[in-house]
Design a protein around this motif. Structure first.
Motif, PDB file in Angstrom:
ATOM      1  N   VAL A 222      -1.158   0.514  -0.322  1.00  0.00           N
ATOM      2  CA  VAL A 222      -1.851   1.729   0.099  1.00  0.00           C
ATOM      3  C   VAL A 222      -3.080   1.270   0.546  1.00  0.00           C
ATOM      4  O   VAL A 222      -3.875   0.325   0.183  1.00  0.00           O
ATOM      5  CB  VAL A 222      -2.235   2.568  -1.156  1.00  0.00           C
TER       6      VAL A 222
ATOM      7  N   ILE B  65       3.213   3.668  -6.723  1.00  0.00           N
ATOM      8  CA  ILE B  65       2.461   4.544  -5.843  1.00  0.00           C
ATOM      9  C   ILE B  65       2.181   5.815  -6.660  1.00  0.00           C
ATOM     10  O   ILE B  65       1.119   6.411  -6.958  1.00  0.00           O
ATOM     11  CB  ILE B  65       2.769   4.493  -4.308  1.00  0.00           C
TER      12      ILE B  65
ATOM     13  N   ALA C 255      -3.380   6.725   2.990  1.00  0.00           N
ATOM     14  CA  ALA C 255      -3.557   7.669   1.957  1.00  0.00           C
ATOM     15  C   ALA C 255      -4.984   8.310   2.336  1.00  0.00           C
ATOM     16  O   ALA C 255      -6.018   7.560   1.953  1.00  0.00           O
ATOM     17  CB  ALA C 255      -3.703   6.976   0.477  1.00  0.00           C
TER      18      ALA C 255
END
Length: 185
Positions: free
Chosen positions: A176, A42, A78
């Protein structure tokens, strides 16, 4: 095999509607115009996404880059730059100051679940739990996952609701899901 892949793609496309879905099973997909590679962490992928610049700056200010480069697994909700822009004026600038590192860390770790949960898995948990599924974040408080029409939503402790705009961006150490609202513990 084809039937299973097709079903997964249909389920995932329903999840985020017209926003599209990133099903990155072993290949790169784009976030913010940049490829995200399932072979990278990530922390390695996020800085390349043009729509995650505020999040990346906040992660650096909080000293969490090393954590998001770790083994995981992590599910990261996110917030994109538009999500941060919805906060009251001056909030981001205040949070990234060194004296506010503890609060910034609390907010950012509230966006992370210590597991690798795909959109399909989240939808199954929501269905199995009668329409809502509670998850515990790295920060320690809960988020509530639900469906609103075809969209996966995340409700925070203050009642704010974020919608997943891009799901299943697979990373070496997790997954994500890009969201449209900053979650607050």
């Amino acid at each position: 095999m084809i039937s299973k892949l097709f079903r997964s793609a249909v389920v995932a496309s329903l999840l985020v509607g017209s926003a599209g879905v990133a099903l990155a099973q072993g290949k790169s997909v784009e976030v913010g115009g940049a490829p995200m590679y399932a072979s990278k962490t990530i922390a390695e992928n996020a800085p390349n996404a043009k729509n995650l610049t505020t999040l990346v700056a906040a992660v650096k200010a909080a000293g969490l880059v090393k954590t998001l480069d770790g083994a995981g697994p992590f599910t990261v909700f996110a917030p994109d730059d538009k999500a941060f822009a919805k906060l009251p004026k001056g909030t981001v600038e205040t949070l990234v100051k060194p004296e506010n590192k503890a609060m910034l860390t609390k907010i950012l770790t509230y966006h992370v679940v210590p597991a690798k949960a795909t959109a399909e898995a989240a939808m199954k948990m929501i269905k199995d739990d009668g329409g809502k599924h509670v998850v515990k974040t790295v920060e320690g408080e809960n988020l509530t996952l639900a469906m609103k029409g075809k969209n996966l939503t995340i409700t925070d402790a203050k009642g704010n609701v974020a919608t997943v705009t891009q799901a299943d961006v697979m990373q070496k150490n997790g997954v994500v899901h890009v969201i449209d609202t900053v979650l607050m513990p």
